[in-house]
Design an enzyme around this catalytic site. Structure first.
Site, PDB file in Angstrom:
ATOM      1  N   LYS A  22      16.613  14.153 -33.073  1.00 33.00           N
ATOM      2  CA  LYS A  22      15.955  15.004 -32.071  1.00 33.00           C
ATOM      3  C   LYS A  22      14.826  14.226 -31.394  1.00 33.00           C
ATOM      4  O   LYS A  22      14.715  14.218 -30.165  1.00 33.00           O
ATOM      5  CB  LYS A  22      15.373  16.247 -32.743  1.00 33.00           C
ATOM      6  CG  LYS A  22      14.389  17.028 -31.876  1.00 33.00           C
ATOM      7  CD  LYS A  22      13.836  18.265 -32.551  1.00 33.00           C
ATOM      8  CE  LYS A  22      12.668  18.003 -33.428  1.00 33.00           C
ATOM      9  NZ  LYS A  22      11.378  17.802 -32.730  1.00 33.00           N
ATOM     10  N   ASN A  23      13.999  13.565 -32.191  1.00 33.89           N
ATOM     11  CA  ASN A  23      12.805  12.937 -31.631  1.00 33.89           C
ATOM     12  C   ASN A  23      13.082  11.623 -30.915  1.00 33.89           C
ATOM     13  O   ASN A  23      12.165  11.012 -30.369  1.00 33.89           O
ATOM     14  CB  ASN A  23      11.748  12.757 -32.725  1.00 33.89           C
ATOM     15  CG  ASN A  23      11.229  14.094 -33.211  1.00 33.89           C
ATOM     16  OD1 ASN A  23      11.479  15.127 -32.581  1.00 33.89           O
ATOM     17  ND2 ASN A  23      10.554  14.109 -34.337  1.00 33.89           N
ATOM     18  N   ARG A  92       6.770  21.806 -26.118  1.00 36.72           N
ATOM     19  CA  ARG A  92       5.629  21.013 -25.659  1.00 36.72           C
ATOM     20  C   ARG A  92       5.995  19.558 -25.460  1.00 36.72           C
ATOM     21  O   ARG A  92       5.368  18.859 -24.692  1.00 36.72           O
ATOM     22  CB  ARG A  92       4.455  21.154 -26.604  1.00 36.72           C
ATOM     23  CG  ARG A  92       4.743  20.640 -28.002  1.00 36.72           C
ATOM     24  CD  ARG A  92       3.510  20.601 -28.813  1.00 36.72           C
ATOM     25  NE  ARG A  92       2.411  20.010 -28.106  1.00 36.72           N
ATOM     26  CZ  ARG A  92       2.258  18.712 -27.877  1.00 36.72           C
ATOM     27  NH1 ARG A  92       3.197  17.894 -28.260  1.00 36.72           N
ATOM     28  NH2 ARG A  92       1.222  18.247 -27.240  1.00 36.72           N
ATOM     29  N   PRO A 122      -3.267  18.139 -28.471  1.00 36.38           N
ATOM     30  CA  PRO A 122      -3.873  17.578 -27.257  1.00 36.38           C
ATOM     31  C   PRO A 122      -2.972  16.536 -26.600  1.00 36.38           C
ATOM     32  O   PRO A 122      -2.088  15.960 -27.249  1.00 36.38           O
ATOM     33  CB  PRO A 122      -5.153  16.932 -27.779  1.00 36.38           C
ATOM     34  CG  PRO A 122      -4.915  16.687 -29.226  1.00 36.38           C
ATOM     35  CD  PRO A 122      -3.989  17.784 -29.684  1.00 36.38           C
ATOM     36  N   ASP A 124      -4.665  14.296 -24.378  1.00 35.16           N
ATOM     37  CA  ASP A 124      -5.671  13.433 -23.737  1.00 35.16           C
ATOM     38  C   ASP A 124      -5.247  11.970 -23.690  1.00 35.16           C
ATOM     39  O   ASP A 124      -5.462  11.277 -22.693  1.00 35.16           O
ATOM     40  CB  ASP A 124      -7.022  13.566 -24.447  1.00 35.16           C
ATOM     41  CG  ASP A 124      -6.911  13.262 -25.944  1.00 35.16           C
ATOM     42  OD1 ASP A 124      -6.071  13.882 -26.626  1.00 35.16           O
ATOM     43  OD2 ASP A 124      -7.637  12.370 -26.418  1.00 35.16           O
ATOM     44  N   LEU A 125      -4.574  11.521 -24.740  1.00 37.52           N
ATOM     45  CA  LEU A 125      -4.149  10.106 -24.763  1.00 37.52           C
ATOM     46  C   LEU A 125      -3.061   9.850 -23.709  1.00 37.52           C
ATOM     47  O   LEU A 125      -3.017   8.791 -23.078  1.00 37.52           O
ATOM     48  CB  LEU A 125      -3.630   9.731 -26.150  1.00 37.52           C
ATOM     49  CG  LEU A 125      -4.647   9.856 -27.293  1.00 37.52           C
ATOM     50  CD1 LEU A 125      -3.973   9.540 -28.624  1.00 37.52           C
ATOM     51  CD2 LEU A 125      -5.847   8.953 -27.070  1.00 37.52           C
ATOM     52  N   ARG A 397      15.795  24.545 -33.763  1.00 40.55           N
ATOM     53  CA  ARG A 397      15.175  23.600 -32.826  1.00 40.55           C
ATOM     54  C   ARG A 397      15.483  22.168 -33.243  1.00 40.55           C
ATOM     55  O   ARG A 397      15.571  21.275 -32.418  1.00 40.55           O
ATOM     56  CB  ARG A 397      13.648  23.786 -32.800  1.00 40.55           C
ATOM     57  CG  ARG A 397      13.142  25.029 -32.087  1.00 40.55           C
ATOM     58  CD  ARG A 397      11.638  24.969 -31.926  1.00 40.55           C
ATOM     59  NE  ARG A 397      11.243  23.662 -31.460  1.00 40.55           N
ATOM     60  CZ  ARG A 397      10.167  23.015 -31.935  1.00 40.55           C
ATOM     61  NH1 ARG A 397       9.408  23.558 -32.859  1.00 40.55           N
ATOM     62  NH2 ARG A 397       9.857  21.814 -31.476  1.00 40.55           N
TER      63      ARG A 397
HETATM   64  C1  EPZ Z   1       5.957  13.454 -32.372  1.00 44.75           C
HETATM   65  O1  EPZ Z   1       5.082  14.449 -31.889  1.00 44.75           O
HETATM   66  C2  EPZ Z   1       7.127  14.205 -32.992  1.00 44.75           C
HETATM   67  N1  EPZ Z   1       7.780  15.023 -31.973  1.00 44.75           N
HETATM   68  C3  EPZ Z   1       6.618  15.105 -34.118  1.00 44.75           C
HETATM   69  O2  EPZ Z   1       7.759  15.721 -34.718  1.00 44.75           O
HETATM   70  C4  EPZ Z   1       5.930  14.229 -35.156  1.00 44.75           C
HETATM   71  O3  EPZ Z   1       5.406  15.050 -36.172  1.00 44.75           O
HETATM   72  C5  EPZ Z   1       4.797  13.433 -34.495  1.00 44.75           C
HETATM   73  O4  EPZ Z   1       5.331  12.662 -33.390  1.00 44.75           O
HETATM   74  C6  EPZ Z   1       4.121  12.473 -35.452  1.00 44.75           C
HETATM   75  O5  EPZ Z   1       5.053  11.577 -35.952  1.00 44.75           O
HETATM   76  C7  EPZ Z   1       8.624  14.428 -31.102  1.00 44.75           C
HETATM   77  O6  EPZ Z   1       8.833  13.230 -31.124  1.00 44.75           O
HETATM   78  C8  EPZ Z   1       9.295  15.327 -30.100  1.00 44.75           C
HETATM   79  P1  EPZ Z   1       1.668  12.425 -31.837  1.00 44.75           P
HETATM   80  P2  EPZ Z   1       3.831  14.028 -30.936  1.00 44.75           P
HETATM   81  O7  EPZ Z   1       1.259  12.366 -30.423  1.00 44.75           O
HETATM   82  O8  EPZ Z   1       4.220  12.907 -30.060  1.00 44.75           O
HETATM   83  C9  EPZ Z   1      -2.933  13.522 -31.916  1.00 44.75           C
HETATM   84  C10 EPZ Z   1       9.036  17.495 -35.545  1.00 44.75           C
HETATM   85  O9  EPZ Z   1       8.875  18.260 -36.511  1.00 44.75           O
HETATM   86  N2  EPZ Z   1      -2.910  13.349 -30.460  1.00 44.75           N
HETATM   87  O10 EPZ Z   1       2.131  11.176 -32.505  1.00 44.75           O
HETATM   88  O11 EPZ Z   1       3.312  15.267 -30.312  1.00 44.75           O
HETATM   89  C11 EPZ Z   1      -2.134  14.738 -32.362  1.00 44.75           C
HETATM   90  O12 EPZ Z   1      -2.929  15.908 -32.287  1.00 44.75           O
HETATM   91  C12 EPZ Z   1       7.866  17.161 -34.649  1.00 44.75           C
HETATM   92  O13 EPZ Z   1      10.128  16.950 -35.244  1.00 44.75           O
HETATM   93  C13 EPZ Z   1      -4.105  13.400 -29.752  1.00 44.75           C
HETATM   94  O14 EPZ Z   1      -5.177  13.608 -30.319  1.00 44.75           O
HETATM   95  O15 EPZ Z   1       2.792  13.531 -32.035  1.00 44.75           O
HETATM   96  C14 EPZ Z   1      -1.765  14.388 -33.774  1.00 44.75           C
HETATM   97  O16 EPZ Z   1      -2.865  14.693 -34.618  1.00 44.75           O
HETATM   98  C15 EPZ Z   1       6.586  17.868 -35.048  1.00 44.75           C
HETATM   99  N3  EPZ Z   1      -4.075  13.228 -28.403  1.00 44.75           N
HETATM  100  C16 EPZ Z   1      -1.604  12.866 -33.740  1.00 44.75           C
HETATM  101  O17 EPZ Z   1      -2.238  12.432 -32.528  1.00 44.75           O
HETATM  102  C17 EPZ Z   1      -2.904  13.009 -27.723  1.00 44.75           C
HETATM  103  O18 EPZ Z   1      -2.937  12.843 -26.496  1.00 44.75           O
HETATM  104  C18 EPZ Z   1      -0.159  12.391 -33.702  1.00 44.75           C
HETATM  105  O19 EPZ Z   1       0.475  13.091 -32.664  1.00 44.75           O
HETATM  106  C19 EPZ Z   1      -1.700  12.966 -28.458  1.00 44.75           C
HETATM  107  C20 EPZ Z   1      -1.720  13.126 -29.821  1.00 44.75           C
END
Ligand code: EPZ
Length: 423
Positions: A22-23, A92, A122, A124-125, A397
């Site tokens: 999926k991811n 999202r 968030p 923001d990144l 999902r």
């Molecule tokens: C991806 O989500 C995956 N989803 C998630 O899988 C997975 O848990 C996550 O990566 C971590 O490995 C998909 O790929 C569709 P992140 P993503 O940005 O990209 C913070 C599942 O169950 N952050 O790596 O949204 C954020 O809050 C899902 O399949 C910021 O602060 O995760 C988190 O604490 C759930 N600012 C951390 O970084 C930003 O702009 C990692 O989030 C972006 C993220």
């Protein structure tokens, strides 16, 4: 309301080919808009998140056709760059269309992706990275209005957190930026390597995925390509944990064992006989899992946060004590209360959850997020008696056929439709 009815206490046995990831497929489907023609994606899992993404592609004007696990996307007819709120709200991770649409058509408009069950999510990144490449990003009334502006060009940008989504958005946007973009502090997940492979097959010049420095030489139009999505390592981790909970001996095909090193290591330490060779994983559990040292979730190659809940479920019906530390999301212990209804002994304090394994009993439990709901199924497989797990829509999902796959391994699990209003 749809529920799973599961009679636990039966060991699992057999072989299973794991669904496409999926991811990985979600950003790859978004990347398809970069080509002015028809791309073909194989091993595309049949998931509600994938259906939502295909709906977005259609609304953007692409021609989309699905034949089994093959999806054809013709982006030559792309005519819009606005993603409707309703579809953004459904998923999202559609935020990854930002970078792809900026690269393809110089603009994108979508509503701010809301938080989700895991807490604030968030972006923001993402926005900092796109602005660093020269994009003009305005936030108005919950909407993001992005324009490539005149100054889009390759640059060095640094991510303060190795965000998977922000890395993917930066790579996709950089494909539309003339010159070299260097992404420092990139996430290293295998799904990003898969995205790189697809982009390279489209003629993109991308390198370094899987490491913390990714380089993109952008600015040229990409052509359509054909790609086969990697196996879903999180689905595989879920099935491995199911064997940890119920016992038995299972072989999984289609997922590179090197993508799950941290999970395999913990399961081995917990007493499971785990073998990983190429795209074949096998696990045998003759006794309940025993407690291990602390399990800390971390960016890849650390222990994946998406495997935390399924492993916790397996440890809950094992023996001994394991401390979990969830470092990635603020609200990823929503399954704990439901596991407790099955008799699990789990003490939570902030990011820490201490699990003391013990025999579990059946219960009616409710899933509220994707991996937490899957964890309840894992626990029910290890519990004595017949459990009922609701929240199946969350499971759909991310799992193409969790019940069908588990039945193929000998589990007694059935999907039931309860009359509306049943609690
Ligand atoms: C991806 O989500 C995956 N989803 C998630 O899988 C997975 O848990 C996550 O990566 C971590 O490995 C998909 O790929 C569709 P992140 P993503 O940005 O990209 C913070 C599942 O169950 N952050 O790596 O949204 C954020 O809050 C899902 O399949 C910021 O602060 O995760 C988190 O604490 C759930 N600012 C951390 O970084 C930003 O702009 C990692 O989030 C972006 C993220």
């Amino acid at each position: 309301m749809c529920v799973y009815e599961i009679t636990g206490g039966r060991p699992l046995a057999g072989q299973l080919t794991v669904q496409g990831a999926k991811n990985s497929v979600l950003p790859i489907l978004a990347a398809a808009v970069l080509a002015d023609g028809e791309s073909v994606i194989h091993n595309c899992p049949n998931l509600s998140d994938v259906s939502a993404t295909l709906d977005i592609l259609r609304l953007l004007g692409c021609r989309v056709a699905r034949e089994g696990d093959t999806v054809r996307i013709d982006a030559s007819t792309l005519g819009d760059s606005r993603i409707p709120d309703q579809l953004m709200g459904e998923m999202r991770s559609s935020v990854v269309f930002l970078g792809a649409l900026l690269a393809r058509c110089g603009g994108a408009e979508l509503s701010y992706p809301g938080g989700c069950e895991l807490g604030p999510r968030p972006i923001d990144l993402h926005l900092t990275a796109l602005r660093a490449l020269g994009a003009e990003v305005r936030e108005e009334g919950g909407h993001l209005l992005c324009r490539s502006g005149r100054g889009m060009a390759g640059r060095e940008l640094c991510l303060s957190i190795p965000s998977v989504g922000a890395t993917e958005n930066a790579i996709l946007a950089a494909c539309g930026c003339p010159g070299l973009t260097t992404i420092v502090g990139a996430a290293r997940e295998p799904e990003i390597e898969d995205l790189q492979a697809f982009l390279r097959s489209m003629g993109g010049q991308v390198e370094g995925a899987g490491t913390s420095v990714v380089r993109v030489l952008g600015g040229k139009r990409l052509h359509p390509a054909e790609h086969t999505v990697i196996g879903d390592r999180m689905a595989a981790a879920t099935y491995l944990c199911a064997v940890g909970a119920a016992g038995g001996c299972v072989c999984l095909k289609g997922v590179e064992s090197g993508c799950l090193t941290a999970v395999l290591s913990v399961l081995k330490e917990a007493g499971a006989d785990v073998q990983g060779e190429g795209d074949t994983l096998s696990i045998a559990c003759a006794a309940p899992l025993c407690g291990v040292r602390t399990v800390r979730t971390a960016p890849h190659p650390g222990f994946p946060t998406d495997a935390q809940a399924p492993l916790m479920a397996a440890m809950s019906c094992g023996t001994g004590t394991t401390m979990f530390v969830e470092n990635m999301f603020l609200n990823r212990y929503r399954h704990v209360g439901e596991l407790a209804r099955m008799g699990a002994d789990i003490q939570v304090d902030g990011r820490v959850a201490v699990v003391t394994g013990r025999p579990l009993h059946a219960a009616q439990v409710r899933g509220t997020d994707l991996r937490g709901s899957a964890a309840l199924v894992v626990a029910a497989l290890g519990a004595q008696g017949k459990s009922q797990v609701s929240g199946v829509r969350h499971i759909l999902r991310g799992y193409q056929s969790l019940d069908g796959d588990l039945r193929a391994l000998g589990a007694q699990i059935e999907k039931k439709e309860l009359p509306a209003g049943t609690h």
